[in-house]
Design an enzyme around this catalytic site. Structure first.
Site, short mmCIF file in Angstrom:
data_model
loop_
_atom_site.label_atom_id
_atom_site.label_comp_id
_atom_site.label_asym_id
_atom_site.label_seq_id
_atom_site.Cartn_x
_atom_site.Cartn_y
_atom_site.Cartn_z
N LEU A 20 0.88 -1.28 0.09
CA LEU A 20 -0.12 -0.06 -0.08
C LEU A 20 0.90 1.29 0.00
O LEU A 20 0.50 2.45 -0.37
CB LEU A 20 -1.06 -0.10 1.18
CG LEU A 20 -1.94 -1.09 1.42
CD1 LEU A 20 -2.73 -1.09 2.61
CD2 LEU A 20 -3.15 -0.59 0.03
N GLY A 21 2.09 1.00 0.35
CA GLY A 21 2.98 2.21 0.46
C GLY A 21 4.32 1.96 1.37
O GLY A 21 4.32 0.95 1.82
N ARG A 22 5.42 2.94 1.07
CA ARG A 22 6.50 2.63 1.78
C ARG A 22 6.49 3.83 2.93
O ARG A 22 6.36 4.86 2.70
CB ARG A 22 7.56 2.90 0.61
CG ARG A 22 7.83 1.93 -0.30
CD ARG A 22 9.30 2.19 -0.83
NE ARG A 22 10.00 2.85 -0.02
CZ ARG A 22 11.03 2.07 0.56
NH1 ARG A 22 10.87 0.64 0.33
NH2 ARG A 22 11.92 2.73 1.12
N LYS A 24 9.07 4.93 6.44
CA LYS A 24 10.58 5.08 6.77
C LYS A 24 10.98 3.92 7.22
O LYS A 24 12.26 3.57 6.92
CB LYS A 24 10.75 6.14 8.02
CG LYS A 24 10.68 7.42 7.47
CD LYS A 24 10.80 8.65 8.96
CE LYS A 24 9.80 8.64 9.90
NZ LYS A 24 8.55 9.25 9.28
N GLY A 26 9.76 0.74 6.59
CA GLY A 26 9.32 -0.47 6.00
C GLY A 26 8.03 -0.47 5.23
O GLY A 26 7.75 0.68 5.07
N VAL A 28 3.89 -1.10 3.77
CA VAL A 28 2.61 -1.36 4.38
C VAL A 28 1.91 -2.16 3.34
O VAL A 28 1.92 -1.64 2.27
CB VAL A 28 1.98 -0.24 4.78
CG1 VAL A 28 0.51 -0.54 5.33
CG2 VAL A 28 2.67 0.76 5.65
N ASP A 137 1.28 14.47 14.91
CA ASP A 137 1.62 15.38 13.79
C ASP A 137 0.56 15.21 13.02
O ASP A 137 0.75 14.66 11.84
CB ASP A 137 3.08 14.51 13.24
CG ASP A 137 3.83 14.25 14.15
OD1 ASP A 137 4.80 13.52 13.98
OD2 ASP A 137 4.00 15.12 15.27
N LYS A 139 -0.10 16.49 10.12
CA LYS A 139 -0.13 17.13 8.81
C LYS A 139 -0.58 16.10 7.62
O LYS A 139 -0.93 15.04 7.99
CB LYS A 139 1.65 17.37 8.42
CG LYS A 139 2.37 16.26 8.71
CD LYS A 139 3.76 16.46 8.50
CE LYS A 139 4.84 15.18 9.00
NZ LYS A 139 5.26 14.92 10.19
N ASN A 142 -0.18 12.43 7.13
CA ASN A 142 -0.15 11.35 8.37
C ASN A 142 -1.80 11.41 8.36
O ASN A 142 -2.66 10.68 9.43
CB ASN A 142 -0.01 11.95 9.62
CG ASN A 142 1.72 11.61 9.52
OD1 ASN A 142 1.92 10.84 8.91
ND2 ASN A 142 2.32 12.63 10.25
N ASP A 155 -0.86 8.53 12.06
CA ASP A 155 0.25 8.56 12.25
C ASP A 155 0.56 7.93 13.71
O ASP A 155 -0.37 8.29 14.40
CB ASP A 155 0.86 9.99 12.31
CG ASP A 155 2.33 10.29 12.84
OD1 ASP A 155 3.18 10.01 11.92
OD2 ASP A 155 2.59 10.15 13.84
N THR A 172 8.75 18.75 7.28
CA THR A 172 8.46 20.20 7.09
C THR A 172 8.24 20.77 8.61
O THR A 172 8.17 20.27 9.55
CB THR A 172 7.05 20.20 6.29
OG1 THR A 172 6.93 21.62 6.29
CG2 THR A 172 6.20 19.43 6.87
N1 LIG Z 1 -3.89 1.80 7.29
C1 LIG Z 1 -3.47 2.22 6.09
N2 LIG Z 1 -4.39 2.10 5.11
C2 LIG Z 1 -4.04 2.36 3.62
N3 LIG Z 1 -2.89 2.75 3.43
C3 LIG Z 1 -1.94 2.83 4.33
C4 LIG Z 1 -2.23 2.53 6.05
N4 LIG Z 1 -0.92 2.96 6.54
C5 LIG Z 1 -0.07 3.22 5.69
N5 LIG Z 1 -0.62 3.47 4.44
C6 LIG Z 1 0.18 3.63 3.15
O1 LIG Z 1 1.46 3.49 3.41
C7 LIG Z 1 2.28 4.62 3.46
C8 LIG Z 1 3.62 4.52 4.46
O2 LIG Z 1 2.80 4.26 5.92
P1 LIG Z 1 3.15 5.20 7.10
O3 LIG Z 1 3.01 6.57 6.79
O4 LIG Z 1 2.55 4.78 8.24
O5 LIG Z 1 4.70 4.77 7.19
P2 LIG Z 1 5.87 5.74 8.19
O6 LIG Z 1 5.86 6.89 7.27
O7 LIG Z 1 6.83 4.93 8.24
O8 LIG Z 1 4.98 5.97 9.34
P3 LIG Z 1 4.86 7.39 10.23
O9 LIG Z 1 3.96 8.24 9.09
O10 LIG Z 1 4.14 6.87 11.37
O11 LIG Z 1 6.63 7.84 10.24
C9 LIG Z 1 1.33 5.61 3.88
O12 LIG Z 1 1.90 7.03 3.25
C10 LIG Z 1 -0.09 5.24 3.08
O13 LIG Z 1 0.21 5.46 1.66
MG LIG Z 2 4.33 8.30 6.91
#
Ligand SMILES: Nc1ncnc2c1ncn2[C@@H]1O[C@H](COP(=O)(O)OP(=O)(O)OP(=O)(O)O)[C@@H](O)[C@H]1O
Ligand SMILES: [Mg+2]
Ligand SMILES: O=C(O)c1cc(-c2cccc(F)c2)nc2ccccc12
Length: 273
Positions: A20-22, A24, A26, A28, A137, A139, A142, A155, A172
């Site tokens: 679903l995304g990356r 910092k 690992g 998701v 946070d 923003k 998140n 977040d 930011t």
């Molecule tokens: N519960 C979710 N449902 C759908 N997509 C998600 C979910 N959690 C994360 N994602 C996707 O994965 C990406 C990375 O997740 P996340 O922002 O939680 O990682 P991170 O940046 O390491 O964590 P944090 O923002 O707490 O530092 C998000 O930008 C989003 O696109």
């Molecule tokens: Mg994030």
């Protein structure tokens, strides 16, 4: 049977799907819990990277907080588990993804959409402050969007009664209020400031104190150098609300319950949130 919070999860409980995304630490992934067929988001964090960044205690504390929160505009943490090399967080799946991408795509949101999101965030923050959880946070990156278009604070940056929490200036500065840019102590009034920043950014598409250099953003924040562009058109009521939240003296910022009573919110927010 015990509440499922005590359940010991293992990776084989899940069928893992597309990324679903990356983040910092690992990736998701979309996943399905096999017994219940429940669709979840599985956030996989590498222990090595958590150790390297010395965030494992922060992660444990935030997971502890997050797992006890229940609010329609706060992303649920259903559970967590870990194996030799990774920590896995079992999260509510936000089917419509990142609010940030939506804002970039639309350039700026309508007054109705902006007011609806601000009202949802204000209700979520009232709930959080009631539980002595401050300083999210909040923003746009998140904030996620649920399947019905509802906003979810996603977040893990929760912190309980944090004073002097040093914020690494990664990312930011735009959302930091004067008291954080100038000192380190802060209290729940910081969230009202960030809500004002978000409200401005929803309506104009850019945060109010954005500048090329960090030093310039810093100067504009501490000066509360708030300017409203002529385009896009934004109603005087919206500007009034923003001006009451972006106040230097944190004690004079509009309290969250007053945000919900503000005419611009009352007239524009969709009650279903
Ligand atoms: N519960 C979710 N449902 C759908 N997509 C998600 C979910 N959690 C994360 N994602 C996707 O994965 C990406 C990375 O997740 P996340 O922002 O939680 O990682 P991170 O940046 O390491 O964590 P944090 O923002 O707490 O530092 C998000 O930008 C989003 O696109
Ligand atoms: Mg994030
Ligand atoms: O090997 C462990 O015991 C371990 C556990 C956890 C952990 C335990 C509960 C909740 C949570 F979010 C994380 N985090 C880690 C981070 C780095 C290295 C090891 C660990």
């Amino acid at each position: 049977a015990h509440a499922n919070e005590e359940k010991r999860w293992v990776l084989s409980d899940f069928e893992v799907g597309k990324p679903l995304g990356r983040g910092k630490f690992g990736h998701v992934y979309l996943a399905r819990e096999k017994r219940s067929n429940q669709i979840v988001a599985l956030k996989v964090l590498f222990k090595s990277q958590l150790k390297q960044s010395q965030v494992e205690h922060q992660l444990r504390r935030e997971v502890e907080i997050q797992s006890h929160l229940r609010h329609p505009n706060i992303l649920r943490l259903y559970g967590y588990f870990y194996d030799q090399t990774r920590v896995y967080l079992i999260l509510e799946y936000a089917a419509k993804g990142e609010l940030y991408k939506e804002l970039t795509r639309c350039k700026h949101f309508s007054e109705r959409r902006s007011a609806t999101y601000i009202a949802s965030l204000a209700r979520a923050l009232i709930y959080l402050h009631g539980k002595h959880v401050i300083h999210r946070d909040i923003k746009p990156e998140n904030l996620l969007i649920g399947v019905q278009g509802e906003l979810k604070i996603a977040d893990f940056g929760w912190s309980v009664h944090t004073f002097n929490r040093r914020r690494t200036m990664c990312g930011t500065l735009d959302y930091l209020p004067p008291e954080m840019v100038e000192k380190t102590e802060h209290d729940y009034h910081v969230d009202i400031w960030s809500l004002g920043i978000l409200c401005y950014e929803f309506l104009y598409g850019v945060p109010p104190f954005e500048a090329k250099e960090h030093s310039e953003t810093y100067r504009r924040i501490v000066k509360v150098d708030l300017k409203f562009p002529l385009k896009p058109f934004v109603s005087p009521a919206a500007k009034d609300l923003i001006s009451q939240m972006l106040v230097k003296n944190s004690a004079h910022r509009l309290p969250l319950h007053k945000v919900l009573e503000h005419p611009w919110i009352v007239q524009n927010a969709d009650p279903s949130g």
